[in-house]
Design an enzyme around this catalytic site. Structure first.
Site, mmCIF file in Angstrom:
data_model
loop_
_atom_site.group_PDB
_atom_site.id
_atom_site.type_symbol
_atom_site.label_atom_id
_atom_site.label_comp_id
_atom_site.label_asym_id
_atom_site.label_seq_id
_atom_site.Cartn_x
_atom_site.Cartn_y
_atom_site.Cartn_z
ATOM 1 N N GLY A 13 17.495 -37.488 14.051
ATOM 2 C CA GLY A 13 16.849 -39.172 14.619
ATOM 3 C C GLY A 13 18.118 -39.295 14.155
ATOM 4 O O GLY A 13 19.395 -39.544 13.149
ATOM 5 N N ASP A 130 16.246 -43.055 7.078
ATOM 6 C CA ASP A 130 14.939 -43.066 6.106
ATOM 7 C C ASP A 130 15.678 -43.067 4.053
ATOM 8 O O ASP A 130 14.557 -43.676 3.344
ATOM 9 C CB ASP A 130 14.661 -41.889 5.662
ATOM 10 C CG ASP A 130 13.655 -41.509 7.473
ATOM 11 O OD1 ASP A 130 13.746 -42.602 8.039
ATOM 12 O OD2 ASP A 130 13.870 -40.580 7.717
ATOM 13 N N MET A 172 9.699 -46.981 9.423
ATOM 14 C CA MET A 172 10.048 -45.173 9.032
ATOM 15 C C MET A 172 10.221 -45.231 8.362
ATOM 16 O O MET A 172 10.352 -46.336 7.244
ATOM 17 C CB MET A 172 10.599 -45.402 10.875
ATOM 18 C CG MET A 172 10.343 -45.249 12.269
ATOM 19 S SD MET A 172 11.823 -44.868 13.175
ATOM 20 C CE MET A 172 11.227 -44.196 14.660
ATOM 21 N N GLY A 188 10.105 -60.860 1.910
ATOM 22 C CA GLY A 188 9.336 -61.504 1.033
ATOM 23 C C GLY A 188 7.457 -61.030 1.982
ATOM 24 O O GLY A 188 6.763 -61.959 1.673
ATOM 25 N N ALA A 189 7.230 -60.292 1.808
ATOM 26 C CA ALA A 189 6.582 -59.796 2.657
ATOM 27 C C ALA A 189 5.319 -59.626 1.797
ATOM 28 O O ALA A 189 5.478 -59.755 0.291
ATOM 29 C CB ALA A 189 6.396 -58.331 3.125
ATOM 30 N N ARG A 249 -3.393 -57.821 12.747
ATOM 31 C CA ARG A 249 -2.626 -58.193 13.920
ATOM 32 C C ARG A 249 -2.012 -56.453 13.364
ATOM 33 O O ARG A 249 -1.164 -56.478 11.992
ATOM 34 C CB ARG A 249 -2.020 -58.722 14.508
ATOM 35 C CG ARG A 249 -3.142 -60.016 15.449
ATOM 36 C CD ARG A 249 -3.525 -58.958 16.254
ATOM 37 N NE ARG A 249 -3.710 -60.366 17.541
ATOM 38 C CZ ARG A 249 -5.006 -60.949 17.329
ATOM 39 N NH1 ARG A 249 -5.882 -60.794 16.654
ATOM 40 N NH2 ARG A 249 -5.568 -61.974 18.465
ATOM 41 N N ARG A 258 16.232 -48.012 14.838
ATOM 42 C CA ARG A 258 17.205 -46.863 14.476
ATOM 43 C C ARG A 258 18.133 -47.544 15.407
ATOM 44 O O ARG A 258 19.551 -46.444 15.186
ATOM 45 C CB ARG A 258 16.708 -45.818 15.006
ATOM 46 C CG ARG A 258 15.728 -44.462 14.240
ATOM 47 C CD ARG A 258 16.371 -43.047 14.465
ATOM 48 N NE ARG A 258 15.864 -42.490 15.557
ATOM 49 C CZ ARG A 258 15.359 -41.626 15.502
ATOM 50 N NH1 ARG A 258 14.220 -41.170 15.176
ATOM 51 N NH2 ARG A 258 15.082 -40.731 17.040
HETATM 52 O O1 F6P Z 1 14.195 -39.328 10.116
HETATM 53 C C1 F6P Z 1 14.663 -40.426 11.140
HETATM 54 C C2 F6P Z 1 12.854 -41.044 11.106
HETATM 55 O O2 F6P Z 1 13.378 -42.479 12.433
HETATM 56 C C3 F6P Z 1 12.021 -40.710 10.357
HETATM 57 O O3 F6P Z 1 12.133 -42.687 10.275
HETATM 58 C C4 F6P Z 1 10.687 -40.441 11.745
HETATM 59 O O4 F6P Z 1 9.433 -40.357 11.429
HETATM 60 C C5 F6P Z 1 10.862 -39.738 13.017
HETATM 61 O O5 F6P Z 1 12.675 -39.704 12.463
HETATM 62 C C6 F6P Z 1 10.601 -40.009 14.081
HETATM 63 O O6 F6P Z 1 11.763 -39.123 15.157
HETATM 64 P P1 F6P Z 1 11.409 -39.190 16.093
HETATM 65 O O7 F6P Z 1 12.944 -39.885 16.713
HETATM 66 O O8 F6P Z 1 12.092 -37.660 16.784
HETATM 67 O O9 F6P Z 1 10.122 -39.164 16.724
#
Ligand code: F6P
Length: 325
Positions: A13, A130, A172, A188-189, A249, A258
């Site tokens: 990723g 992550d 994620m 602050g959730a 919701r 990302r």
């Molecule tokens: O490892 C990074 C990440 O964004 C994870 O948080 C998530 O589970 C995964 O990659 C999602 O992967 P993809 O971009 O293949 O959907």
């Protein structure tokens, strides 16, 4: 054998700060007299021979860009012995003697196998939002993703407050709850749901009874994506069964976590780690990931980096609870 040419690739990723790392690796390598080659699309590009010459100017004006100029992929071919053999042959034909691999646990596992099979010097950089690699306090991209989450939750808070609603916000993290837990502290959730701690319906009931009903008219719960947590949609279903009067919701932040320009913190981390990767190769290090521990650069053996054995500090869950009362 003395290293003359270093190949760089980004894999898995994408994460904000990968470009800052590519820039630092390239320029530090050139400064130290190495030749540099960029490998496109991660390990896939090694297998398909997409290798380009890198000069200092190849990495101009990228420190502020999210994503990766080298592109990235999760290569199926590289998982096979035949694919890795082809990758090695292409690497050798291109004159590459060592690799810098920027990616997460899957990418570093691949690096470890490749290094052992073909005796290739490889140094890894932890590039993943992550924050789930051992031996480093932070990974490249994590801080930017946290800031993106905070920004999103701040906006959702307006609607949650105005409509007096309960929101489940899915973040994620792959198998780790760092984005959820620290995202919750920073925004602050009212609660963080993480795979490292089992979530009983009771806990949610407590949140709803003691928090939502007594002192709050709205709540935001951060939920780590995960089979164990059931994700935000799974939790919404559980709540619906137990408390049919609650119309929760769901917002799934997904891949927007990302993207974006890396924060100053991620740019600095990526720049220092990139420079340290070249130092490590010059010192004869191999099979190590560069980590940061107590503000110092450290070498973490791949085996340790990908072990997933370090424990998250679950005391921080109390902080979320106490601070949102
Ligand atoms: O490892 C990074 C990440 O964004 C994870 O948080 C998530 O589970 C995964 O990659 C999602 O992967 P993809 O971009 O293949 O959907």
């Amino acid at each position: 054998m003395a290293i003359k040419c270093i190949g760089i690739l980004t894999s898995g990723g994408d994460a904000p700060g990968m470009n800052a790392a590519i820039r630092a690796v390239t320029r530090t390598a050139i400064y130290n007299g190495y030749q540099v080659k960029g490998i496109m699309r991660g390990y896939h590009g090694l297998v398909t021979n997409e290798i380009v010459e890198f000069k200092s100017q190849s990495v101009s004006n990228i420190i502020q860009q999210g994503g990766t100029i080298l592109k990235t992929a999760r290569s199926k071919e590289f998982r096979t012995p035949e694919g890795r053999k082809l990758a090695y042959e292409n690497m050798k034909a291109a004159g590459i003697d060592a690799l810098v691999v920027i990616g997460g646990d899957g990418s570093l596992s691949g690096a470890q196998i490749f290094a052992n099979e073909f005796d290739v010097p490889i140094v890894g950089l932890p590039g993943t939002i992550d924050n789930d690699l051992d031996g480093t306090d932070e990974t490249i991209g994590y801080d930017t993703a946290l800031n993106t989450i905070v920004d999103a939750v701040d906006k959702l808070r307006d609607t949650a407050t105005s409509h007096e609603r309960l929101f489940f916000v899915e973040v994620m993290g792959n198998t780790a709850g760092y984005l959820s837990l620290n995202g919750a502290i920073a925004s602050g959730a009212e609660a963080a749901i993480i795979p490292e701690r089992e979530t009983e319906v009771d806990q949610l009931a407590e949140l709803i009874h003691n928090g939502f009903r007594k002192s709050k008219s709205s709540a935001i719960v951060l939920v780590a994506e995960n089979k164990k947590t059931g994700g935000a949609l799974g939790l919404k279903e559980r709540i619906k069964k137990e408390f049919p009067e609650f119309d929760a919701r769901v917002t799934i932040l997904g891949h927007l976590q990302r993207g974006g320009s890396p924060t100053a913190k991620d740019r600095i981390l990526a720049s220092k780690m990139g420079a340290t990767a070249i130092e490590a190769l010059s010192e004869g290090q191999r099979n190590v990931m560069i980590g940061i521990k107590n503000n110092e650069m450290v070498y973490v053996p791949f085996k340790k980096a990908i072990a997933h054995s370090s424990q998250m500090d679950l005391k921080d869950m109390d902080i979320v609870k106490i601070l949102s009362m």
